[in-house]
Enzyme design. Structure first.
Site, PDB file in Angstrom:
ATOM      1  N   GLU A   1       0.780  -1.249   0.000  1.00 35.63           N
ATOM      2  CA  GLU A   1       0.000   0.000   0.000  1.00 35.63           C
ATOM      3  C   GLU A   1       0.807   1.293   0.000  1.00 35.63           C
ATOM      4  O   GLU A   1       0.571   2.169   0.826  1.00 35.63           O
ATOM      5  CB  GLU A   1      -0.916   0.003   1.239  1.00 35.63           C
ATOM      6  CG  GLU A   1      -1.834  -1.198   1.308  1.00 35.63           C
ATOM      7  CD  GLU A   1      -2.722  -1.212   2.548  1.00 35.63           C
ATOM      8  OE1 GLU A   1      -2.478  -0.428   3.476  1.00 35.63           O
ATOM      9  OE2 GLU A   1      -3.666  -2.022   2.586  1.00 35.63           O
TER      10      GLU A   1
ATOM     11  N   GLU B   1      -6.798 -10.593  -0.410  1.00 32.44           N
ATOM     12  CA  GLU B   1      -7.516 -10.299   0.835  1.00 32.44           C
ATOM     13  C   GLU B   1      -9.019 -10.239   0.580  1.00 32.44           C
ATOM     14  O   GLU B   1      -9.722  -9.339   1.043  1.00 32.44           O
ATOM     15  CB  GLU B   1      -7.029  -8.961   1.415  1.00 32.44           C
ATOM     16  CG  GLU B   1      -5.518  -8.899   1.577  1.00 32.44           C
ATOM     17  CD  GLU B   1      -5.019  -7.637   2.287  1.00 32.44           C
ATOM     18  OE1 GLU B   1      -5.819  -6.905   2.885  1.00 32.44           O
ATOM     19  OE2 GLU B   1      -3.794  -7.400   2.233  1.00 32.44           O
TER      20      GLU B   1
END
Ligand code: GLA
Length: 321
Positions: free
Chosen positions: A124, A232
């Site tokens: 991220e 995820e």
């Protein structure tokens, strides 16, 4: 009774994110349906190196051993991130000490968890706001510039050249952000292949993203000649802005969710040439992080097994094709 990972044997491994408690409460379910594990938190920097030079691996070891004992893959998650990283990493951070901190951490953690076939090396770091630059403002970026990214991948490559190295991010179907991700990986792989794959987190919902956004994104990332994993996955029953609390999901919500799962797994199967893994973020509904995000103590039911570890319609859909 079907076993999820066996249904998908000709497609890709099926994973779950777990913690130590879940290994005990959901051990049988895990062994039955999954052939890959990710540690939900236990291999992140705040738990593996809580103080400078002090490494704590027990919790991660238990998960890695469970995976090994049950012939499951073990995905390493994650080495360099602005979140879930102990404070000391960022204290008086400069270019002089920053690269050393990253190097020491990556080397120690990758060497220790040598059963991990893959690591999400950087998590991220790309800006997901329409405004601003390509990279998100973070202690790593602010002190080291974008060099920290290439440095992290090169370091990880040198620890073990055969470990798959991934970049992992969310909002990965957003048109602006996915172009940024594409450009960053392209640049990193220009001279030598540093990034083997991109992890599309897949925190999706009954409302978002559209199927065409998902397909276009997969095609865009695949055009980089890298692997793709869904890392995820969960399908929230709520729109992101909807913070309402309900006692139980309605039949309509669950039906819609089953359709979404059906549709997205059709896409995953269609792109099996590129997709080398699909991991759910949690096991059964009550283990999901979405019980506390984006609203604290608000139940969500985003997975394919219910609170009693029974299969939901979503499970039935994705195993019947
Ligand atoms: C991010 C991270 C994961 C996890 C989830 C939510 O997407 O990559 O490690 O923290 O958020 O729990």
């Amino acid at each position: 009774m079907t076993r999820l990972f066996e249904v998908y044997r000709d497609y890709f491994p099926i994973g779950a994110a777990v913690n130590n408690r879940v290994l005990r409460t959901h051990g049988e379910l895990l062994k039955k349906h999954f052939n890959s594990l990710t540690a939900e938190n236990e291999t992140k920097p705040f738990l593996t190196q809580p103080k400078e030079g002090v490494f704590t691996f027990d919790m991660g070891d238990e998960i890695a051993s469970f995976a090994k004992a049950n012939n499951m893959l073990f995905r390493g998650h994650t080495l360099v991130w602005h979140n879930c990283t102990s404070e000391w990493f960022f204290e008086n951070l400069t270019r002089e000490n920053g690269f050393d901190r990253i190097k020491t951490h990556i080397e120690a953690v990758m060497k220790h968890f040598n059963s991990a076939y893959l690591w999400d090396v950087v998590n991220e770091c790309i800006n997901d706001s329409d405004e601003g630059g390509v990279f998100r403002s973070s202690p790593w970026f602010n002190a080291l510039g974008s060099d920290f990214l290439e440095f992290s991948f090169k370091t990880a490559r040198s620890v073990n050249p055969s470990t798959k190295l991934f970049y992992n991010d969310y909002n990965e179907t957003n048109k602006i952000k996915r172009e940024r991700i594409y450009e960053v990986i392209k640049e990193l792989n220009k001279k030598e292949k540093l990034v083997d794959g991109f992890g599309m987190q897949g925190h999706w919902s009954n409302f978002h993203p559209t199927l065409s956004e998902i397909e276009e994104s997969i095609e865009l990332y695949a055009s980089l000649d890298i692997e793709i994993q869904i890392t995820e996955l969960d399908v929230s029953l709520f729109e992101f802005s909807d913070r309402s609390h309900i006692d139980a999901p309605t039949a309509e919500m669950l039906e819609r969710q089953a359709e979404v799962y059906d549709d997205i797994f059709k896409i995953f199967r269609k792109y099996k040439k590129y997709i080398t893994g699909v991991t759910f973020w949690g096991v059964s509904d009550e283990t999901s992080w979405l019980s506390n995000f984006p609203e604290k103590d608000r139940r969500n039911w985003p997975l394919i097994f219910d609170d009693n570890q029974n299969v939901k319609n979503s499970y039935t859909k994705i195993t019947n094709f």
